[in-house]
Every structure is written in structure tokens, then in C-alpha cells.
Motif scaffolding. Structure first.
Motif, PDB file in Angstrom:
ATOM      1  N   ARG A 120      46.399  39.452  37.345  1.00 49.33           N
ATOM      2  CA  ARG A 120      44.985  39.665  37.665  1.00 49.33           C
ATOM      3  C   ARG A 120      44.546  38.852  38.869  1.00 49.33           C
ATOM      4  O   ARG A 120      43.705  39.290  39.652  1.00 49.33           O
ATOM      5  N   GLN A 121      45.123  37.686  39.026  1.00 46.22           N
ATOM      6  CA  GLN A 121      44.802  36.830  40.169  1.00 46.22           C
ATOM      7  C   GLN A 121      45.153  37.539  41.482  1.00 46.22           C
ATOM      8  O   GLN A 121      44.456  37.385  42.481  1.00 46.22           O
ATOM      9  N   HIS A 122      46.214  38.348  41.461  1.00 42.71           N
ATOM     10  CA  HIS A 122      46.690  38.993  42.692  1.00 42.71           C
ATOM     11  C   HIS A 122      46.134  40.399  42.915  1.00 42.71           C
ATOM     12  O   HIS A 122      46.283  40.947  44.002  1.00 42.71           O
ATOM     13  N   VAL A 123      45.513  40.983  41.888  1.00 43.78           N
ATOM     14  CA  VAL A 123      44.921  42.313  42.088  1.00 43.78           C
ATOM     15  C   VAL A 123      43.402  42.282  41.978  1.00 43.78           C
ATOM     16  O   VAL A 123      42.751  43.309  42.075  1.00 43.78           O
ATOM     17  N   GLY A 124      42.864  41.105  41.734  1.00 42.21           N
ATOM     18  CA  GLY A 124      41.415  40.979  41.678  1.00 42.21           C
ATOM     19  C   GLY A 124      40.798  41.590  40.439  1.00 42.21           C
ATOM     20  O   GLY A 124      40.073  42.564  40.504  1.00 42.21           O
ATOM     21  N   GLY A 125      41.120  41.066  39.296  1.00 36.85           N
ATOM     22  CA  GLY A 125      40.527  41.605  38.082  1.00 36.85           C
ATOM     23  C   GLY A 125      40.661  40.647  37.003  1.00 36.85           C
ATOM     24  O   GLY A 125      40.912  40.569  35.970  1.00 36.85           O
TER      25      GLY A 125
END
Length: 146
Positions: A141-146
Motif C-alpha cells: 500500500r505504501q508503494h501504490v498509494g492506498g
């Protein structure tokens, strides 16, 4: 106007186009009528890998692993649980580097397990080493923005 996304079917590899707002509605493949999401990782071979990585609008989280690797086997249940949490926003897949050495070589996999996150065919993040479910979910989630 609703944004449409392309999803590659985990069963027949057909490319499905559906409104982004319908991702959570347990969509089915227009070709084989199987569920597009099963809340479990998809095993990919070299032949299917590029289609799923390049043709899906969803980010794809890949677990590069091998059956002889103890940490890989330890992480497998956590990765499966992460699929249940992260789908349908991401697709989780596994690549057995022993059975698919060309993929491991192509992406320069030097240690396993290695997680690699792809979006629109491009690698956007990588993490080596075994992780628990919460860490996998947090990292993705940190890398896909969620």
C-alpha cells in the motif's frame, strides 16, 4: 464518467474491461465466467507472466520464490492472506524461480523470497526477505498509494 480498468482473468487470461467502481462487486470474466478475483495468489509461468504484468491496469505484486527455500515456504501463508486483504486493488502472483529461471534472471532476482511490485509493465518497488501479512500489506500500500 466512470473510469474503466483492464483486468486479466486468472483462469483464461482474457482481458476484461470493467468500471473501476465495480471492482469490489465480485466481477466475473466475460469469456470464461469465472471470478476475476479469488483472494489467493495466482501461480504464473513465463508464458502468462507478461500478459498479467503488462495488460492489467491493476498493480501486480509478485512473490519470486522456490520450493527448497525455507523462508519462502514460511512466507507463503502470509502472502496468501495478503491476497485476501489487497484484492481487488492489487493482483498477487507467485513465480517459482526454480521452474521459471528465465524470469528470475530477467529481473535480476538474487535472493528469495523477493517481492516485486509492477504497474503497467514496469517494476516500481522491490523488497527482499520474508515478511508477515501485515508487513506485506503495509509495504504494498505504501508503494501504490492506498
Amino acid at each position: 464518467m466512470t473510469n474503466a480498468v483492464h483486468i486479466v482473468c486468472p483462469h483464461c487470461d482474457a482481458i476484461n474491461r470493467l468500471p473501476e467502481t465495480r471492482l469490489s462487486d465480485t466481477p466475473q470474466c466475460g469469456k470464461c465466467h469465472q471470478p476475476l478475483f479469488a483472494a489467493q495468489p495466482l501461480e504464473l509461468d513465463t508464458r502468462r507472466f507478461d500478459r498479467h504484468i503488462e495488460r492489467s491496469d491493476l498493480p501486480v505484486l509478485v512473490d519470486f520464490w522456490a520450493p527448497w527455500c525455507g523462508p519462502c515456504r514460511m512466507m507463503a501463508p502470509a502472502f496468501a492472506q495478503a491476497a485476501g486483504v489487497l484484492e481487488p486493488q492489487l493482483r498477487l502472483v507467485k513465480v517459482n524461480t526454480e521452474a521459471e529461471p528465465a524470469l528470475g534472471s530477467r529481473f535480476g532476482i538474487r535472493s528469495i523470497p523477493t517481492l516485486a511490485l509492477f504497474h503497467h509493465g514496469r517494476e516500481i518497488a522491490r523488497q527482499a526477505g520474508a515478511m508477515g501479512t501485515a508487513d506485506i500489506v503495509r509495504w504494498a500500500r505504501q508503494h501504490v498509494g492506498g
